[in-house]
Design a protein around this motif. Structure first.
Motif, PDB file in Angstrom:
ATOM      1  N   PRO A 101       0.823  -1.208   0.000  1.00 53.93           N
ATOM      2  CA  PRO A 101       0.000   0.000   0.000  1.00 53.93           C
ATOM      3  C   PRO A 101       0.860   1.262   0.000  1.00 53.93           C
ATOM      4  N   TYR A 102       0.366   2.304  -0.669  1.00 53.30           N
ATOM      5  CA  TYR A 102       1.042   3.596  -0.675  1.00 53.30           C
ATOM      6  C   TYR A 102       0.085   4.659  -0.158  1.00 53.30           C
ATOM      7  N   LYS A 103       0.490   5.350   0.887  1.00 51.20           N
ATOM      8  CA  LYS A 103      -0.361   6.357   1.510  1.00 51.20           C
ATOM      9  C   LYS A 103      -0.506   7.601   0.646  1.00 51.20           C
ATOM     10  N   ASP A 104       0.394   7.871  -0.229  1.00 52.47           N
ATOM     11  CA  ASP A 104       0.584   9.107  -0.970  1.00 52.47           C
ATOM     12  C   ASP A 104       1.612   9.937  -0.222  1.00 52.47           C
ATOM     13  N   THR A 105       1.998  11.005  -0.821  1.00 50.27           N
ATOM     14  CA  THR A 105       3.068  11.842  -0.294  1.00 50.27           C
ATOM     15  C   THR A 105       2.631  12.586   0.965  1.00 50.27           C
ATOM     16  N   PHE A 106       3.531  13.422   1.515  1.00 50.32           N
ATOM     17  CA  PHE A 106       3.189  14.277   2.646  1.00 50.32           C
ATOM     18  C   PHE A 106       4.259  15.348   2.818  1.00 50.32           C
ATOM     19  N   TYR A 107       3.885  16.458   3.433  1.00 46.78           N
ATOM     20  CA  TYR A 107       4.848  17.453   3.882  1.00 46.78           C
ATOM     21  C   TYR A 107       5.462  16.964   5.193  1.00 46.78           C
ATOM     22  N   SER A 108       6.764  17.113   5.339  1.00 47.31           N
ATOM     23  CA  SER A 108       7.412  16.701   6.588  1.00 47.31           C
ATOM     24  C   SER A 108       7.503  17.840   7.593  1.00 47.31           C
ATOM     25  N   SER A 109       7.138  19.051   7.175  1.00 47.77           N
ATOM     26  CA  SER A 109       7.283  20.229   8.025  1.00 47.77           C
ATOM     27  C   SER A 109       5.955  20.953   8.200  1.00 47.77           C
ATOM     28  N   THR A 110       5.780  21.575   9.336  1.00 48.52           N
ATOM     29  CA  THR A 110       4.563  22.360   9.594  1.00 48.52           C
ATOM     30  C   THR A 110       4.685  23.784   9.071  1.00 48.52           C
ATOM     31  N   GLU A 111       5.876  24.199   8.682  1.00 45.44           N
ATOM     32  CA  GLU A 111       6.106  25.605   8.342  1.00 45.44           C
ATOM     33  C   GLU A 111       5.930  25.904   6.857  1.00 45.44           C
ATOM     34  N   GLU A 112       6.078  24.912   5.988  1.00 46.88           N
ATOM     35  CA  GLU A 112       6.108  25.230   4.560  1.00 46.88           C
ATOM     36  C   GLU A 112       4.725  25.586   4.032  1.00 46.88           C
ATOM     37  N   ARG A 113       4.739  26.486   3.056  1.00 49.96           N
ATOM     38  CA  ARG A 113       3.495  26.986   2.478  1.00 49.96           C
ATOM     39  C   ARG A 113       3.796  27.492   1.067  1.00 49.96           C
ATOM     40  N   VAL A 114       3.013  27.066   0.097  1.00 53.15           N
ATOM     41  CA  VAL A 114       3.124  27.595  -1.264  1.00 53.15           C
ATOM     42  C   VAL A 114       2.485  28.982  -1.276  1.00 53.15           C
TER      43      VAL A 114
END
Length: 787
Positions: free
Chosen positions: A511-524
């Motif tokens: 199974p693959y969960k899909d990707t994720f951000y590892s940080s709470t600070e990043e924002r596009v």
């Protein structure tokens, strides 16, 4: 089928009953087929004309086969169906339908398994009932037996491998049809469980309720949009029973399917797939349709990916592959579909101006690449040798020659894995895919066989359960997405993949969960792009779910934003992922509590936000040297966990084994407060307020040497899976000491932990990997012998 699963057939009228563990669960309804624009059922248009009994042997072992021949009832012989048919009749009328029962009474591969078949000797022309959610043939037809125990159920449904599952008291909220998959029934005490699914020609049979009656009539048959059934068409459904609980029922069912198709279930250590074994980077996140320069459709993604590579090298993140999503071939430019799929610089334009081979070489790592639905005006679709079916804006290839062209070209630019996405759209938007028995299966087989021939792995995405099951016929598919798309800021259920993991793993897919951000600070911050202004509040929950899946792990952080500490909690310095032996799955007791105690009815994967998840997995070296993991995320209530909740396949420990629970906390300090873990002293996992309330525990065996009693805690607190086979290849405990063989990059330091039970104190050790990539750690001496 043996004593556990028994099917009693009345060869006078064709009726049958099904009992599980000595309890009657189902009676039969009337077998039937839609033919000539009307239904013909047993006793109402069909008569039982012959009964055949045979014996044989196949990949599952010796079997007995009972065949019932159904012929049209003569208009003048209304009472003929009541007469006993002749056994092994040579003069029986030509049947329109033959229903079969195949039982494996003495099979080690399928000890409690029965197959139900439908055979159409002369085929059926001009059929179809006008809906792909209703079967055009009926067998078996199951009606809940009066007096049967109250049954809970779990039904895999819709895309992402059935992630929008339904569960509850049978049959509340059950939705079958084209999007449906395996059904699991179980009684309240978990004394008996029964798994039911297609067994062959997976892209054609469906199951659906055919009457809204108190007995919950369920029928299986050919999908109802099929317009012609070819002569000799045959498929089977399978029932597999277990008395070992829900997870073991799924594993036993999967074992039978894998054995029949000559496959084995891979492990995280045995798989050859780089995509499964190593950390990767996904562009389906911060840079999803968000290049560093230019707009989302024609911006420079080559520059973007190479900049990610430069940044990851600067902080020593060992990404071993890079996944490029649908922007690479301009999906949005061509009607949200694939127009061309190859390394053509004129076509790639500014997206990859120097081409994919150049990009791959600069990355010094292979590529994984997205493929979506085919565009009807693709130049491929007009080449006769590629045999495309075109309809509206959608097309589908039906030629191995086409796939050989695609994968031969892709091999030259370093493709390692194909992410086949939008599979539901490919099926639903092309009428030929649901009206012809061969179209979907041919597409999947040709793609899979060609991919395997070129050494390319396949991951399915937005795939119905029928696609997942069809992977049993192929070697190329290695994984499937197991949950909805990851979108920061609204990712409160994307991490809950454990239920789908149970299905995928049972038949050998990761199974693959899909990707994720590892940080709470990043924002596009760029306005108008996909993830604009989104943040991820709880990256640790996603990291835990990803690594416990035992499948791919691929963060998607922006440059300068990666949480390297969290990322390295999932892997070694060379990028090898540190995993349990198998994916985490819900504890059996979680289902009985939700369904029988809380009276919940679950209608989709998204509905999981109402009940959280308690899941379990393990790393096992032998029955004593086994470390279990318990993961509780956003639970409805404080939940007690006992040893019986651990996976039974790894719980055959010596009777005198003592277990302790240690929480794997979100800290860089070695904080250890062991708690006795037993029936009398259960582990209590706290309830949650949001999906950030994720609690992960290591269940460790109490070990002893002449120097005293201790707990071995592996790489705590550095890793989310502190005891893994990817780090520890061998261990042995003697009266004198414990020796642990560890692997990694030469010169890298591995921090190991133990807890001295006699002196009640945690102990930390550092072991440096030797020139062979291996060292041996010895406890209690704390020595490290390099090799």
């Amino acid at each position: 089928g043996g004593h556990l699963l028994s099917v009693a057939v009345n060869t006078t009228d064709g009726s049958y009953s099904i009992s599980v563990a000595g309890s009657d669960w189902f009676d039969s309804g009337a077998s039937g087929v839609f033919i000539g624009g009307a239904w013909a059922h047993a006793g109402a248009g069909l008569e039982l004309s012959a009964v055949r009994e045979e014996e044989g042997e196949d990949a599952l072992g010796p079997f007995r086969l009972l065949s019932l021949w159904w012929a049209p009832s003569p208009p003048s012989a209304a009472s003929a169906a009541a007469r006993p048919p002749p056994l092994r009749s040579c003069l029986a009328p030509s049947p329109v339908l033959v229903t079969t029962f195949r039982a494996y009474a003495n099979s080690s591969a399928a000890p409690s398994t029965v197959l139900f078949g439908q055979f159409f000797p002369d085929g059926i022309q001009s059929t179809g009932v006008g809906s792909y959610d209703a079967p055009l043939s009926h067998f078996p037809v199951l009606e809940v037996h009066t007096g049967a125990p109250r049954l809970g159920f779990l039904h895999y449904y819709n895309q992402m491998g059935g992630d929008e599952y339904q569960a509850g008291i049978w049959p509340h909220a059950f939705k079958g049809g084209l999007k449906g998959g395996p059904i699991l029934w179980f009684d309240e005490s978990l004394n008996a469980s029964l798994v039911y699914s297609p067994f062959s020609f997976f892209t054609v049979p469906i199951s659906a309720r055919i009457a809204e009656d108190p007995r919950s009539t369920l029928a299986s048959g050919i999908q109802g949009n099929i317009t012609a059934v070819p002569p000799g068409f045959f498929f089977e459904m399978v029932m597999s029973a277990s008395t070992e609980g829900i997870n073991q029922a799924m594993m036993g069912w999967g074992d039978a399917l894998l054995a029949y198709y000559g496959k084995s279930r891979p492990t995280p250590t045995s798989t050859r797939s780089l995509y499964v074994k190593y950390l990767g980077y996904s562009t389906t996140g911060f840079y999803f349709y968000n290049p560093l320069q230019g707009d989302e459709d024609e911006g420079n993604y080559q520059e973007t990916v190479l900049a990610v590579k430069e940044y990851s090298d600067s902080v020593s993140i060992p990404y071993r592959y890079y996944l490029i999503d649908s922007f690479w071939y301009g999906e949005h430019i061509f009607g949200n579909a694939v127009w061309l799929w190859e390394n053509n610089r004129k076509f790639l334009r500014n997206r990859f101006p120097d081409g994919l081979e150049f990009t791959r070489n600069q990355l010094e790592a292979p590529l994984a690449a997205h493929m979506g639905r085919w565009y009807a005006n693709s130049p491929y679709a007009f080449k006769s040798e590629y045999d495309f079916i075109r309809e509206g804006n959608t097309a589908l290839p039906q030629s191995t020659i086409f796939w050989d062209h695609i994968f031969s070209n892709a091999s030259s630019w370093g493709l390692n894995l194909l992410k086949q996405d939008h599979m539901n759209e490919q099926i639903e938007e092309l009428s030929a895919a649901t009206s012809d028995v061969d179209v979907v299966r041919r597409w999947l087989l040709q793609q899979g066989e060609s991919a395997a021939a070129h050494g390319i792995d396949v991951m399915y995405c937005m795939d119905f359960p029928l696609v997942v099951l069809n992977a049993l016929e192929l070697s190329a598919p290695v994984a499937s997405r197991a949950g909805n798309d990851y979108v920061p800021n609204v990712a409160h259920y994307n991490w809950k993949i454990q239920t789908t993991s149970m299905f995928l793993w049972s038949i050998g897919l990761f199974p693959y969960k899909d990707t994720f951000y590892s940080s709470t600070e990043e924002r596009v911050v760029k306005p108008g792009v996909k993830f604009s202004n989104y943040t991820e509040p709880y990256p640790r929950t996603h990291a835990i779910a990803s690594i416990l899946s035992a499948g791919p792990v691929a963060p998607s952080d922006g440059i300068g934003h990666a949480n390297t500490t969290l990322i390295f909690q999932t892997c070694r310095r060379d990028g090898l992922l540190l995993k349990p032996d198998r994916p985490a799955v819900p504890a059996d007791s979680a289902w009985t509590q939700l369904i029988f105690d809380d009276h919940l009815t679950i209608r989709s994967g998204q509905g999981e936000t109402d009940h959280g998840h308690l899941s379990v997995t393990y790393t096992a070296f032998d029955p004593l040297l086994t470390w279990h993991y318990v993961f509780g995320g956003n639970l409805r209530r404080d939940t007690k966990v006992v040893p019986g909740d651990l996976l039974r396949e790894a719980s055959k420990r010596p009777a005198n084994t003592t277990l302790y629970a240690v929480e794997i906390q979100d800290t860089s300090e070695l904080v250890v407060s062991p708690r006795l873990f037993s029936d009398a002293e259960p582990l209590e996992v706290p309830r949650g307020r949001n999906y950030g309330d994720a609690h992960l525990y290591l269940i460790a065996p109490l070990l002893s040497t002449s120097a005293g009693r201790f707990l071995f805690l592996g790489e705590l607190p550095d890793k989310l899976v502190p005891v893994s086979r990817q780090r520890i290849t061998h261990m042995v405990v003697t009266e004198k000491d414990m020796a642990v063989v560890i692997e990694g990059q030469e010169g890298s330091d591995v921090h190991l932990a133990a807890y001295d039970m006699d002196n009640e104190k945690p102990l930390s050790f550092t072991c440096t990997i030797g020139p062979s990539g291996r060292s041996t750690f010895v406890y209690p001496l704390g020595t490290c012998v390099q090799q």
